[in-house]
Design a protein around this motif. Structure first.
Motif, short mmCIF file in Angstrom:
data_model
loop_
_atom_site.label_atom_id
_atom_site.label_comp_id
_atom_site.label_asym_id
_atom_site.label_seq_id
_atom_site.Cartn_x
_atom_site.Cartn_y
_atom_site.Cartn_z
N ILE A 23 0.84 -1.21 0.00
CA ILE A 23 0.00 0.00 0.00
C ILE A 23 0.88 1.25 0.00
N LYS A 24 1.87 1.25 0.86
CA LYS A 24 2.75 2.42 0.93
C LYS A 24 3.46 2.66 -0.39
N GLU A 25 3.99 1.57 -0.97
CA GLU A 25 4.66 1.70 -2.26
C GLU A 25 3.67 2.11 -3.35
N GLY A 26 2.46 1.56 -3.28
CA GLY A 26 1.45 1.91 -4.28
C GLY A 26 1.14 3.39 -4.30
N ILE A 27 0.99 3.98 -3.13
CA ILE A 27 0.71 5.42 -3.04
C ILE A 27 1.88 6.22 -3.61
#
Length: 353
Positions: A338-342
């Motif tokens: 999720i963090k990387e996706g954002i």
């Protein structure tokens, strides 16, 4: 707003969504949570049925518009779950819960992206975020129902778990009910019109036929007979045999073309459930695709269906998570995904906005 804060608040929202049941057509409570989250940032929202949407603060009708879309409905949990599907918890860096991977992680990441750019001036594109309902059941009150209410969309990014790779094409879906005819009679007597045998002829043709045109991104059309029913008792030859054909269609054909071809080559009476779930694609030289490639993302064709199917504009499917986890027991998404996706979403749009 700082990206780290957005990441944390997006993950907090996902916890809340997981713990709020939102089966297709029953998403009213998650719609409220999504609305509240956006309004926390002083973002006005609109709602139709259980679809929530908002547009960027500096929206300019003279500029092209990008749709950011993912869904907040889920399938029902299967019986193989060992965890409570409605209990969000983190273990070994994984956030567990129904809808975490499909497509909660994608939705909250796109919402974080939207908040990041919401009040920025001098953007080249307008942004509209839509948290849609009824994606899992291809319902009548999902994204398709609000498209007429939105400004014209120039292209879309649809959030589905792709490991943040670029799904530049997606197969469409055509479901066909087939009714093979026969003549009812006693099983002890000669009967040359057995509906089951007639159905088998059509089924064998469907099994063995290959459409001549192949898609560069999506390969071949895939047809499978997935259901069949006929007869009521052992000594009666049935007058009809009903079977269902699931067809995954590439951009080499339209749904209507495939249906017409099946109709011309089978004996059964065919009825299509819908023609609206078409294949979709976006050119490899499109700015959003070129920006993704520049960030080291790979392109591929996706075999799974999403809300892309109801869009008539170019669309890219991209999001955190792994499609193979979707609809599985003990569903999860990695927190780092999720963090990387954002981060990747923001870097991607920084290149085009």
């Amino acid at each position: 707003m700082k990206i780290v804060a957005l990441q944390n608040e997006a993950i907090s929202l996902l916890h809340s969504l997981i713990e709020t049941p939102s089966f297709s057509e029953e998403e009213d409570q998650t719609a409220i949570r999504i609305t509240t989250w956006l309004q926390h940032y002083n973002i006005p929202t609109q709602r139709y049925k259980n679809n929530i949407w908002a547009q960027n603060k500096m929206f300019d009708s003279k500029k092209p518009t990008v749709l950011l879309n993912s869904h907040h409905d889920t399938v029902k949990p299967n019986k193989a779950y060992t965890n409570d599907p409605f209990k969000a918890f983190v273990k070994d860096g994984k956030l567990y819960g129904l809808g975490s991977n499909d497509a909660g992680g994608c939705l909250v990441s796109l919402m974080a992206l939207f908040v990041y750019f919401y009040d920025k001036k001098d953007l080249k594109y307008n942004l509209i975020i839509v948290a849609s309902a009824e994606e899992e059941n291809s319902g009548n009150h999902g994204l398709n129902s609000i498209l007429p209410k939105l400004p014209e969309i120039d292209f879309a990014v649809v959030g589905e778990p792709t490991q943040m790779q670029l799904a530049v094409a997606e197969k469409g879906l055509l479901v066909v009910d087939a009714y093979a005819p026969g003549i009812a009679g006693h099983a002890a007597h000669d009967n040359t019109e057995n509906a089951i045998y007639n159905a088998l002829e059509d089924i064998l043709w469907i099994k063995n036929y290959n459409f001549p045109k192949h898609s560069e991104a999506l390969g071949k059309i895939k047809m499978n007979v997935t259901q069949i029913e006929a007869g009521e008792q052992h000594n009666v030859v049935p007058a009809t045999c009903h079977f269902v054909v699931d067809i995954r269609i590439t951009d080499a054909y339209t749904n209507r073309e495939v249906f017409n071809f099946l109709q011309a080559n089978t004996k059964s009476e065919l009825k299509a459930r819908s023609f609206r779930l078409n294949s979709s694609a976006i050119p490899l030289n499109h700015p959003i695709v070129k920006a993704g490639i520049a960030l080291g993302r790979n392109t591929y064709g996706s075999p799974t269906l999403s809300d892309q199917a109801v869009l008539s504009c170019p669309s890219l499917k991209m999001g955190p998570g792994d499609s193979t986890r979707s609809h599985s027991a003990d569903e999860f998404i990695y927190m780092d995904e999720i963090k990387e996706g954002i981060e990747i979403y923001i870097n991607l749009f920084n290149k085009i906005l």
